[in-house]
Design a protein around this motif. Structure first.
Motif, PDB file in Angstrom:
ATOM      1  N   TRP A  87       0.850  -1.188   0.000  1.00  0.00           N
ATOM      2  CA  TRP A  87       0.000   0.000   0.000  1.00  0.00           C
ATOM      3  C   TRP A  87       0.895   1.252   0.000  1.00  0.00           C
ATOM      4  CZ3 TRP A  87      -2.300  -2.056   5.156  1.00  0.00           C
ATOM      5  CH2 TRP A  87      -3.064  -3.205   4.920  1.00  0.00           C
ATOM      6  N   ILE A  88       0.275   2.414  -0.150  1.00  0.00           N
ATOM      7  CA  ILE A  88       0.976   3.665   0.179  1.00  0.00           C
ATOM      8  C   ILE A  88       0.646   3.906   1.651  1.00  0.00           C
ATOM      9  CG2 ILE A  88       1.387   6.076  -0.448  1.00  0.00           C
ATOM     10  CD1 ILE A  88       0.153   5.568  -3.140  1.00  0.00           C
ATOM     11  N   THR A  89       1.285   3.117   2.510  1.00  0.00           N
ATOM     12  CA  THR A  89       0.883   3.025   3.920  1.00  0.00           C
ATOM     13  C   THR A  89       0.909   4.359   4.660  1.00  0.00           C
ATOM     14  OG1 THR A  89       1.775   0.779   3.884  1.00  0.00           O
ATOM     15  CG2 THR A  89       1.227   1.701   6.038  1.00  0.00           C
ATOM     16  N   PRO A  90       1.954   5.189   4.526  1.00  0.00           N
ATOM     17  CA  PRO A  90       1.931   6.463   5.263  1.00  0.00           C
ATOM     18  C   PRO A  90       0.793   7.386   4.858  1.00  0.00           C
ATOM     19  CG  PRO A  90       4.158   5.948   4.504  1.00  0.00           C
ATOM     20  CD  PRO A  90       3.239   5.000   3.820  1.00  0.00           C
ATOM     21  N   ALA A  91       0.210   7.138   3.683  1.00  0.00           N
ATOM     22  CA  ALA A  91      -0.898   7.989   3.227  1.00  0.00           C
ATOM     23  C   ALA A  91      -2.235   7.548   3.809  1.00  0.00           C
ATOM     24  CB  ALA A  91      -0.975   7.988   1.702  1.00  0.00           C
ATOM     25  N   ILE A  92      -2.307   6.364   4.423  1.00  0.00           N
ATOM     26  CA  ILE A  92      -3.590   5.856   4.923  1.00  0.00           C
ATOM     27  C   ILE A  92      -4.263   6.829   5.889  1.00  0.00           C
ATOM     28  CG2 ILE A  92      -4.677   4.041   6.320  1.00  0.00           C
ATOM     29  CD1 ILE A  92      -2.768   2.049   5.033  1.00  0.00           C
ATOM     30  N   PRO A  93      -3.538   7.381   6.878  1.00  0.00           N
ATOM     31  CA  PRO A  93      -4.209   8.331   7.788  1.00  0.00           C
ATOM     32  C   PRO A  93      -4.770   9.549   7.063  1.00  0.00           C
ATOM     33  CG  PRO A  93      -2.072   7.666   8.663  1.00  0.00           C
ATOM     34  CD  PRO A  93      -2.141   7.161   7.259  1.00  0.00           C
ATOM     35  N   VAL A  94      -4.059  10.030   6.039  1.00  0.00           N
ATOM     36  CA  VAL A  94      -4.527  11.187   5.275  1.00  0.00           C
ATOM     37  C   VAL A  94      -5.766  10.806   4.464  1.00  0.00           C
ATOM     38  CG1 VAL A  94      -3.858  12.997   3.644  1.00  0.00           C
ATOM     39  CG2 VAL A  94      -2.129  11.975   5.140  1.00  0.00           C
ATOM     40  N   VAL A  95      -5.778   9.586   3.908  1.00  0.00           N
ATOM     41  CA  VAL A  95      -6.948   9.100   3.163  1.00  0.00           C
ATOM     42  C   VAL A  95      -8.145   8.954   4.097  1.00  0.00           C
ATOM     43  CG1 VAL A  95      -7.877   7.173   1.808  1.00  0.00           C
ATOM     44  CG2 VAL A  95      -5.530   7.936   1.429  1.00  0.00           C
ATOM     45  N   VAL A  96      -7.893   8.449   5.309  1.00  0.00           N
ATOM     46  CA  VAL A  96      -8.977   8.304   6.291  1.00  0.00           C
ATOM     47  C   VAL A  96      -9.565   9.669   6.646  1.00  0.00           C
ATOM     48  CG1 VAL A  96      -9.488   7.661   8.683  1.00  0.00           C
ATOM     49  CG2 VAL A  96      -8.179   6.112   7.227  1.00  0.00           C
ATOM     50  N   LEU A  97      -8.704  10.678   6.799  1.00  0.00           N
ATOM     51  CA  LEU A  97      -9.199  12.038   7.051  1.00  0.00           C
ATOM     52  C   LEU A  97     -10.050  12.529   5.879  1.00  0.00           C
ATOM     53  CD1 LEU A  97      -6.048  13.769   8.601  1.00  0.00           C
ATOM     54  CD2 LEU A  97      -8.202  13.325   9.769  1.00  0.00           C
ATOM     55  N   PHE A  98      -9.605  12.225   4.661  1.00  0.00           N
ATOM     56  CA  PHE A  98     -10.364  12.595   3.462  1.00  0.00           C
ATOM     57  C   PHE A  98     -11.735  11.915   3.468  1.00  0.00           C
ATOM     58  CE2 PHE A  98     -11.505  11.118  -0.849  1.00  0.00           C
ATOM     59  CZ  PHE A  98     -11.736  12.339  -1.471  1.00  0.00           C
ATOM     60  N   LEU A  99     -11.765  10.615   3.775  1.00  0.00           N
ATOM     61  CA  LEU A  99     -13.025   9.870   3.778  1.00  0.00           C
ATOM     62  C   LEU A  99     -13.957  10.304   4.902  1.00  0.00           C
ATOM     63  CD1 LEU A  99     -11.771   6.257   2.967  1.00  0.00           C
ATOM     64  CD2 LEU A  99     -13.017   7.813   1.465  1.00  0.00           C
ATOM     65  N   GLY A 100     -13.394  10.921   5.958  1.00  0.00           N
ATOM     66  CA  GLY A 100     -14.219  11.402   7.059  1.00  0.00           C
ATOM     67  C   GLY A 100     -15.206  12.481   6.641  1.00  0.00           C
ATOM     68  N   ASN A 101     -15.006  13.049   5.456  1.00  0.00           N
ATOM     69  CA  ASN A 101     -15.925  14.072   4.948  1.00  0.00           C
ATOM     70  C   ASN A 101     -17.137  13.476   4.238  1.00  0.00           C
ATOM     71  OD1 ASN A 101     -14.333  16.753   5.351  1.00  0.00           O
ATOM     72  ND2 ASN A 101     -12.834  15.379   4.413  1.00  0.00           N
ATOM     73  N   PHE A 102     -17.191  12.137   4.150  1.00  0.00           N
ATOM     74  CA  PHE A 102     -18.258  11.490   3.395  1.00  0.00           C
ATOM     75  C   PHE A 102     -18.928  10.394   4.221  1.00  0.00           C
ATOM     76  CE2 PHE A 102     -14.924  13.003   0.578  1.00  0.00           C
ATOM     77  CZ  PHE A 102     -15.634  13.805  -0.307  1.00  0.00           C
ATOM     78  N   GLU A 103     -20.194  10.204   3.974  1.00  0.00           N
ATOM     79  CA  GLU A 103     -20.963   9.176   4.668  1.00  0.00           C
ATOM     80  C   GLU A 103     -20.543   7.797   4.182  1.00  0.00           C
ATOM     81  OE1 GLU A 103     -23.685   8.077   7.542  1.00  0.00           O
ATOM     82  OE2 GLU A 103     -23.138  10.130   6.979  1.00  0.00           O
ATOM     83  N   PRO A 104     -20.230   6.840   5.105  1.00  0.00           N
ATOM     84  CA  PRO A 104     -19.902   5.479   4.667  1.00  0.00           C
ATOM     85  C   PRO A 104     -21.007   4.904   3.795  1.00  0.00           C
ATOM     86  CG  PRO A 104     -19.401   5.752   6.992  1.00  0.00           C
ATOM     87  CD  PRO A 104     -20.131   6.995   6.568  1.00  0.00           C
ATOM     88  N   GLY A 105     -20.609   4.264   2.716  1.00  0.00           N
ATOM     89  CA  GLY A 105     -21.582   3.755   1.760  1.00  0.00           C
ATOM     90  C   GLY A 105     -21.286   4.288   0.370  1.00  0.00           C
ATOM     91  N   PRO A 106     -22.311   4.448  -0.478  1.00  0.00           N
ATOM     92  CA  PRO A 106     -22.099   4.913  -1.855  1.00  0.00           C
ATOM     93  C   PRO A 106     -21.333   6.234  -1.947  1.00  0.00           C
ATOM     94  CG  PRO A 106     -24.325   4.083  -1.604  1.00  0.00           C
ATOM     95  CD  PRO A 106     -23.723   4.083  -0.238  1.00  0.00           C
ATOM     96  N   GLU A 107     -21.602   7.160  -1.020  1.00  0.00           N
ATOM     97  CA  GLU A 107     -20.930   8.463  -1.056  1.00  0.00           C
ATOM     98  C   GLU A 107     -19.429   8.320  -0.871  1.00  0.00           C
ATOM     99  OE1 GLU A 107     -20.951  12.464   1.668  1.00  0.00           O
ATOM    100  OE2 GLU A 107     -22.900  11.553   1.250  1.00  0.00           O
ATOM    101  N   ALA A 108     -19.019   7.506   0.108  1.00  0.00           N
ATOM    102  CA  ALA A 108     -17.594   7.295   0.366  1.00  0.00           C
ATOM    103  C   ALA A 108     -16.931   6.508  -0.762  1.00  0.00           C
ATOM    104  CB  ALA A 108     -17.402   6.569   1.693  1.00  0.00           C
TER     105      ALA A 108
END
Length: 470
Positions: A87-108
């Motif tokens: 993976w691009i492992t160090p980027a995972i926390p940044v991606v998680v922060l990005f996904l925090g702006n979207f509702e889990p499901g189709p939006e995310a």
């Protein structure tokens, strides 16, 4: 089996920039990597908690996503790249922060498609134009350090608390603290480095990377009842392909232009991190190549870019992935390169070790007893990965800093990035660089504008050399 003449390149089929190598025909099977992968494959399953939490996928669908990822893991060696991908492992926390702006499901899912599509496009464009790495050269050292430190802080913060909820470290402290402690000791401890020089057992432990730490964490988690004992099932793992297509962008829809624009800062940060991984990986393989004269290893940074792009495009359409598709799993690549140095009898070709590892890991996904044993403790694998990644990012980020001004810019940018995400982090880094670092150079060093530019270029070159040495 096509045998390699001494001193030549491992046999292959030419396909443009790619060099096709088929196991059993173009390279031999490597049993040590096979057995290591039978345990280390659990790290790939560690993505399942993120897929269920942030994309809203059921466990069976998340497991099918991991199956798609497993196909991508086997591509680099097949297409001619000797790195063990990850993976691009160090980027995972940044991606998680990005996904925090979207509702889990189709939006995310739509948002993650946009992010991974842009990452794939960046890799493909820079690979085809042979401009790979030029974007990174324009980034000041202080901002590179800020990205690394910020990603490290976000990774560790996420283990304490996620979205106002108790994080995995607080919920299951004994297993994660013990596992993290063992992993940090085996990977980074100065005393262990000295011990393994003279002790065969310590050297064997070091060759298995995070496996000992994972095993310790699992057993402690079971002993103190932080995790339930596994319900071991026999047979072959079933993938939920019939329902799986309902969770793809083709079914949930594709994102609008606003989502693509919102994903750009996170994609740029992911590429900058991944390019650093490429440099580290190529350095590891070059050192191994210099050590042995019986095989000529072909490294092509543009081919690495294009293969990584193909994997990210595949993920974007068939399994949007919070880990993204990275060019290297550094720990395993380092272990393979180290064993390769023992000579042709130990490992005939670098492709034997690199190719066998993820083929074995893919096979392990279908061994239901193995998958069911690890299913209850999957959060441990993810937590250890993120904790070690966080430690490494902070360590490397602080190491490349060369001045007080850079330290201040990097530190403040890191905090903004970890708390508010990639977009605000990049804006803060750019603003602080011009406000503080440029001003500091002009006032304190008292040189002309041309000399300032020359100094900054020198700093970037020194930083690149340090990263290469690391």
């Amino acid at each position: 089996m096509i045998n390699r003449p001494d001193g030549a390149e491992q046999p292959f089929l030419q396909a443009g920039i790619f060099k096709i190598r088929v196991p059993g025909i173009h390279y031999q099977w490597s049993w040590p990597e096979f057995f290591q992968a039978m345990i280390m494959f659990v790290t790939s399953l560690g993505m399942i908690p993120l897929l269920t939490a942030h994309l809203g996928l059921p466990y069976e669908i998340a497991l099918t996503y991991v199956f798609i990822c497993g196909i991508g893991f086997m591509l680099p060696t097949f297409l001619g790249d000797p790195l063990v991908p990850g993976w691009i492992t160090p980027a995972i926390p940044v991606v998680v922060l990005f996904l925090g702006n979207f509702e889990p499901g189709p939006e995310a899912i739509r948002a993650l498609f946009a992010l991974q599509f842009i990452v794939a496009f960046i890799f493909m464009f820079l690979g085809l134009t042979k401009l790979g790495g030029k974007l990174v050269e324009l980034v000041p050292v202080s901002m590179k350090a800020g990205i690394l430190i910020g990603a490290g802080i976000a990774a560790i913060m996420g283990e304490f608390e996620v979205g106002g909820n108790v994080g995995r470290l607080a919920a299951t402290p004994y297993s994660i603290i013990a596992g993290t402690g063992v992993a940090l000791y085996l990977i980074f401890s100065e005393s262990f480095k000295e011990w393994r020089k003279s002790n065969k057992f310590a050297k064997a432990l070091a060759n298995y990377g995070m496996v000992p730490a994972l095993v310790v964490a699992m057993f402690i988690g079971w002993m103190v009842s932080e995790y339930p004992l596994p319900d071991i099932q026999m047979g072959i793992t079933n993938m939920a392909f019939s329902e799986y297509f309902n969770y793809l962008p083709f079914a949930v829809g594709f994102p609008g232009l606003d989502i693509f624009l919102f994903a750009v800062p996170t994609a740029i940060i992911a590429y900058i991190i991944a390019f650093g991984d490429i440099i580290v990986g190529h350095t590891l393989i070059r050192r191994a190549d210099d050590f042995r004269q019986d095989e000529k290893i072909d490294l092509d940074i543009n081919r690495t870019h294009i293969i990584t792009s193909i994997r990210n495009f595949m993920h974007a359409f068939l399994a949007p992935y919070p880990g993204l598709a990275g060019p290297i799993w550094t720990a395993v690549t380092a272990v393979v390169a180290e064993r390769y140095k023992f000579g042709r009898k130990a490992m005939d070709s670098i492709y034997s070790g690199a190719g066998t590892f993820w083929i074995a890991g893919f096979i392990a996904l279908f061994i239901l007893p193995l998958v069911s044993i690890f299913q209850p403790v999957l959060p441990i694998a993810l937590s250890l990965t993120l904790m070690i990644t966080g430690f490494l990012c902070i360590m490397v980020g602080t190491e490349i800093i060369e001045s007080q001004a850079q330290r201040g810019v990097a530190g403040l940018m890191a905090v903004v990035l970890a708390v508010y995400g990639a977009g605000w982090g990049l804006l803060a880094g750019i603003a602080l660089y011009f406000l503080i670092e440029k001003k500091y150079s002009a006032q304190e060093v008292e040189v002309t504008e041309t000399q300032v530019e020359k100094n900054l270029n020198t700093q970037v070159q020194v930083s690149s050399s340090q990263s290469l040495g690391e």
